[in-house]
Motif scaffolding. Structure first.
Motif, PDB file in Angstrom:
ATOM      1  N   GLU A  33       0.829  -1.200   0.000  1.00  0.00           N
ATOM      2  CA  GLU A  33       0.000   0.000   0.000  1.00  0.00           C
ATOM      3  C   GLU A  33       0.868   1.256   0.000  1.00  0.00           C
ATOM      4  O   GLU A  33       0.540   2.258  -0.650  1.00  0.00           O
ATOM      5  CB  GLU A  33      -0.925   0.000   1.227  1.00  0.00           C
ATOM      6  N   ALA A  34       2.001   1.195   0.701  1.00  0.00           N
ATOM      7  CA  ALA A  34       2.937   2.327   0.714  1.00  0.00           C
ATOM      8  C   ALA A  34       3.491   2.573  -0.686  1.00  0.00           C
ATOM      9  O   ALA A  34       3.628   3.723  -1.120  1.00  0.00           O
ATOM     10  CB  ALA A  34       4.072   2.063   1.700  1.00  0.00           C
ATOM     11  N   LEU A  35       3.810   1.495  -1.415  1.00  0.00           N
ATOM     12  CA  LEU A  35       4.283   1.651  -2.796  1.00  0.00           C
ATOM     13  C   LEU A  35       3.196   2.253  -3.682  1.00  0.00           C
ATOM     14  O   LEU A  35       3.475   3.090  -4.551  1.00  0.00           O
ATOM     15  CB  LEU A  35       4.710   0.297  -3.367  1.00  0.00           C
ATOM     16  N   CYS A  36       1.959   1.835  -3.465  1.00  0.00           N
ATOM     17  CA  CYS A  36       0.839   2.384  -4.242  1.00  0.00           C
ATOM     18  C   CYS A  36       0.706   3.889  -4.007  1.00  0.00           C
ATOM     19  O   CYS A  36       0.521   4.663  -4.952  1.00  0.00           O
ATOM     20  CB  CYS A  36      -0.458   1.674  -3.869  1.00  0.00           C
ATOM     21  N   GLU A  37       0.798   4.292  -2.754  1.00  0.00           N
ATOM     22  CA  GLU A  37       0.706   5.717  -2.435  1.00  0.00           C
ATOM     23  C   GLU A  37       1.854   6.489  -3.060  1.00  0.00           C
ATOM     24  O   GLU A  37       1.679   7.593  -3.570  1.00  0.00           O
ATOM     25  CB  GLU A  37       0.684   5.913  -0.922  1.00  0.00           C
ATOM     26  N   THR A  56       6.972  -2.831 -10.189  1.00  0.00           N
ATOM     27  CA  THR A  56       7.332  -3.558  -8.968  1.00  0.00           C
ATOM     28  C   THR A  56       6.094  -4.111  -8.276  1.00  0.00           C
ATOM     29  O   THR A  56       6.062  -5.271  -7.854  1.00  0.00           O
ATOM     30  CB  THR A  56       8.099  -2.633  -7.998  1.00  0.00           C
ATOM     31  N   ILE A  57       5.067  -3.265  -8.165  1.00  0.00           N
ATOM     32  CA  ILE A  57       3.822  -3.692  -7.514  1.00  0.00           C
ATOM     33  C   ILE A  57       3.197  -4.859  -8.263  1.00  0.00           C
ATOM     34  O   ILE A  57       2.735  -5.839  -7.661  1.00  0.00           O
ATOM     35  CB  ILE A  57       2.830  -2.513  -7.430  1.00  0.00           C
ATOM     36  N   ILE A  58       3.188  -4.787  -9.594  1.00  0.00           N
ATOM     37  CA  ILE A  58       2.612  -5.860 -10.405  1.00  0.00           C
ATOM     38  C   ILE A  58       3.351  -7.172 -10.170  1.00  0.00           C
ATOM     39  O   ILE A  58       2.742  -8.244 -10.038  1.00  0.00           O
ATOM     40  CB  ILE A  58       2.642  -5.463 -11.899  1.00  0.00           C
ATOM     41  N   ASN A  59       4.667  -7.088 -10.096  1.00  0.00           N
ATOM     42  CA  ASN A  59       5.481  -8.298  -9.950  1.00  0.00           C
ATOM     43  C   ASN A  59       5.292  -8.996  -8.599  1.00  0.00           C
ATOM     44  O   ASN A  59       5.511 -10.209  -8.497  1.00  0.00           O
ATOM     45  CB  ASN A  59       6.961  -7.960 -10.137  1.00  0.00           C
ATOM     46  N   ILE A  60       4.894  -8.247  -7.574  1.00  0.00           N
ATOM     47  CA  ILE A  60       4.833  -8.842  -6.233  1.00  0.00           C
ATOM     48  C   ILE A  60       3.413  -8.959  -5.683  1.00  0.00           C
ATOM     49  O   ILE A  60       3.229  -9.435  -4.565  1.00  0.00           O
ATOM     50  CB  ILE A  60       5.691  -8.034  -5.227  1.00  0.00           C
ATOM     51  N   SER A  61       2.425  -8.547  -6.454  1.00  0.00           N
ATOM     52  CA  SER A  61       1.067  -8.536  -5.890  1.00  0.00           C
ATOM     53  C   SER A  61       0.038  -9.281  -6.730  1.00  0.00           C
ATOM     54  O   SER A  61      -1.156  -9.062  -6.599  1.00  0.00           O
ATOM     55  CB  SER A  61       0.592  -7.097  -5.677  1.00  0.00           C
ATOM     56  N   ASN A  63      -1.757 -11.849  -6.676  1.00  0.00           N
ATOM     57  CA  ASN A  63      -2.489 -12.918  -5.994  1.00  0.00           C
ATOM     58  C   ASN A  63      -3.771 -12.324  -5.419  1.00  0.00           C
ATOM     59  O   ASN A  63      -3.932 -11.105  -5.357  1.00  0.00           O
ATOM     60  CB  ASN A  63      -1.647 -13.575  -4.891  1.00  0.00           C
ATOM     61  N   ARG A  64      -4.673 -13.185  -4.998  1.00  0.00           N
ATOM     62  CA  ARG A  64      -6.005 -12.747  -4.588  1.00  0.00           C
ATOM     63  C   ARG A  64      -5.957 -11.730  -3.456  1.00  0.00           C
ATOM     64  O   ARG A  64      -6.700 -10.743  -3.460  1.00  0.00           O
ATOM     65  CB  ARG A  64      -6.840 -13.959  -4.166  1.00  0.00           C
ATOM     66  N   GLU A  65      -5.074 -11.934  -2.477  1.00  0.00           N
ATOM     67  CA  GLU A  65      -5.038 -11.067  -1.305  1.00  0.00           C
ATOM     68  C   GLU A  65      -4.584  -9.647  -1.668  1.00  0.00           C
ATOM     69  O   GLU A  65      -4.960  -8.685  -1.007  1.00  0.00           O
ATOM     70  CB  GLU A  65      -4.094 -11.649  -0.242  1.00  0.00           C
ATOM     71  N   LEU A  66      -3.796  -9.536  -2.723  1.00  0.00           N
ATOM     72  CA  LEU A  66      -3.240  -8.228  -3.084  1.00  0.00           C
ATOM     73  C   LEU A  66      -3.771  -7.732  -4.430  1.00  0.00           C
ATOM     74  O   LEU A  66      -3.173  -6.852  -5.045  1.00  0.00           O
ATOM     75  CB  LEU A  66      -1.701  -8.312  -3.125  1.00  0.00           C
ATOM     76  N   ILE A  67      -4.891  -8.280  -4.863  1.00  0.00           N
ATOM     77  CA  ILE A  67      -5.396  -7.972  -6.203  1.00  0.00           C
ATOM     78  C   ILE A  67      -5.757  -6.494  -6.367  1.00  0.00           C
ATOM     79  O   ILE A  67      -5.619  -5.924  -7.448  1.00  0.00           O
ATOM     80  CB  ILE A  67      -6.616  -8.877  -6.540  1.00  0.00           C
ATOM     81  N   LYS A  68      -6.201  -5.862  -5.289  1.00  0.00           N
ATOM     82  CA  LYS A  68      -6.534  -4.437  -5.354  1.00  0.00           C
ATOM     83  C   LYS A  68      -5.296  -3.610  -5.701  1.00  0.00           C
ATOM     84  O   LYS A  68      -5.375  -2.660  -6.486  1.00  0.00           O
ATOM     85  CB  LYS A  68      -7.135  -3.994  -4.023  1.00  0.00           C
ATOM     86  N   HIS A  69      -4.161  -3.970  -5.129  1.00  0.00           N
ATOM     87  CA  HIS A  69      -2.919  -3.252  -5.399  1.00  0.00           C
ATOM     88  C   HIS A  69      -2.445  -3.513  -6.826  1.00  0.00           C
ATOM     89  O   HIS A  69      -1.909  -2.625  -7.492  1.00  0.00           O
ATOM     90  CB  HIS A  69      -1.845  -3.668  -4.393  1.00  0.00           C
ATOM     91  N   TYR A  70      -2.651  -4.745  -7.283  1.00  0.00           N
ATOM     92  CA  TYR A  70      -2.308  -5.101  -8.658  1.00  0.00           C
ATOM     93  C   TYR A  70      -3.102  -4.233  -9.638  1.00  0.00           C
ATOM     94  O   TYR A  70      -2.542  -3.673 -10.601  1.00  0.00           O
ATOM     95  CB  TYR A  70      -2.619  -6.581  -8.875  1.00  0.00           C
ATOM     96  N   ALA A  71      -4.392  -4.097  -9.396  1.00  0.00           N
ATOM     97  CA  ALA A  71      -5.244  -3.278 -10.261  1.00  0.00           C
ATOM     98  C   ALA A  71      -4.826  -1.803 -10.198  1.00  0.00           C
ATOM     99  O   ALA A  71      -4.856  -1.095 -11.210  1.00  0.00           O
ATOM    100  CB  ALA A  71      -6.705  -3.429  -9.847  1.00  0.00           C
ATOM    101  N   HIS A  72      -4.445  -1.351  -8.998  1.00  0.00           N
ATOM    102  CA  HIS A  72      -3.976   0.031  -8.844  1.00  0.00           C
ATOM    103  C   HIS A  72      -2.757   0.278  -9.728  1.00  0.00           C
ATOM    104  O   HIS A  72      -2.670   1.307 -10.415  1.00  0.00           O
ATOM    105  CB  HIS A  72      -3.619   0.295  -7.380  1.00  0.00           C
TER     106      HIS A  72
END
Length: 260
Positions: A33-37, A56-61, A63-72
């Motif tokens: 979330e910090a990276l997203c901000e 970076t966010i795409i590469n590490i997120s 999965n289902r738990e972090l899908i919101k960050h992936y979409a961001h």
């Protein structure tokens, strides 16, 4: 001085976010979330860095738990390419983000994408498609009762009609927008709407109303450094008075515009 303080503030924000990201004792969701901000903060001032963070966010997120960050991150990449006028690539990222959010029923996060896709089509002069997404943006803001979002949506639809030369519809949406901006006392947005309403009345030949809105812009203008806009308003007022054959006032306002 203002710019130095602003950049300093941005540096402090990103430094604190980096600290969160580097703290491996925190949950992954908090760190990402910090990276997203950070990517959001850097998008305007350091777009290449924002795009790299999105990768970076795409590469590490993924999965289902972090899908919101992936979409961001997909949306950030879309905005990055839109700033480069690569509209098709931007749309690809926007639509991928929208699809993921829809599959997981993350409606609040879809709202900003509706606006972004609308802006994308607007910048390509595809006004019907822009309108479709601005309407979606409006409807979702109405659903969650976000006054600022509703006002912004009305303004976007009004601008879309304005560039099609449909001043009557544009006027209707601008007047609705300004009412919502007044509800939240957003002086800067109210000032901008006075400028837009003045322009519409000018194009319609309603010079008295145009003069009224151009002049009242200054009552709401919260940034006296908007010299380019001030010069434009004085020039427009000069043109109006010239059309009315009031050459003394026309000369006065033309000179004001030139003096800035």
């Amino acid at each position: 001085m203002f710019m130095v303080q602003t950049l300093s503030g941005l540096a402090q924000n990103t430094d604190s976010l980096w600290t969160v990201w580097d703290n491996r004792s925190l949950p992954d969701s908090v760190r990402i979330e910090a990276l997203c901000e950070m990517s959001e903060i850097l998008l305007e001032t350091q777009p290449d860095s924002a795009n790299a963070l999105a990768d970076t966010i795409i590469n590490i997120s993924n999965n289902r738990e972090l899908i919101k960050h992936y979409a961001h991150a997909l949306r950030i990449k879309g905005e990055y390419y839109q700033h480069l006028y690569n509209y098709d690539t931007a749309l690809g990222f926007y639509n991928s983000s929208l699809k993921i959010l829809g599959e997981y029923d993350l409606k609040p996060d879809m709202i900003i994408l509706y606006e972004a896709i609308g802006d994308n089509y607007f910048q390509q002069h595809d006004y019907p498609k822009a309108h479709t997404y601005y309407e979606k943006y409006l409807n979702e803001n109405v659903r969650i009762r976000d006054t600022l979002g509703i006002a912004n949506a009305y303004q976007s639809i009004g601008i879309n009609y304005y560039f099609q030369g449909d001043y009557l519809k544009s006027l209707d949406y601008f007047l609705q927008a300004i009412d919502f901006y007044r509800d939240i006392n957003s002086a800067e947005d109210i000032a901008d709407m006075h400028l837009r309403l003045g322009a519409i009345y000018y194009h319609q030949g309603h010079y008295t109303k145009a003069i009224q809105y151009f002049n009242t812009y200054f009552e709401y203008d919260v940034d006296s450094k908007n010299v380019r806009i001030h010069a434009e308003i004085y020039t427009n007022l000069g043109a109006i008075y010239f059309q009315q054959a009031d050459y003394v006032k026309a000369k006065e306002y033309y000179e004001k515009g030139l003096a800035i």
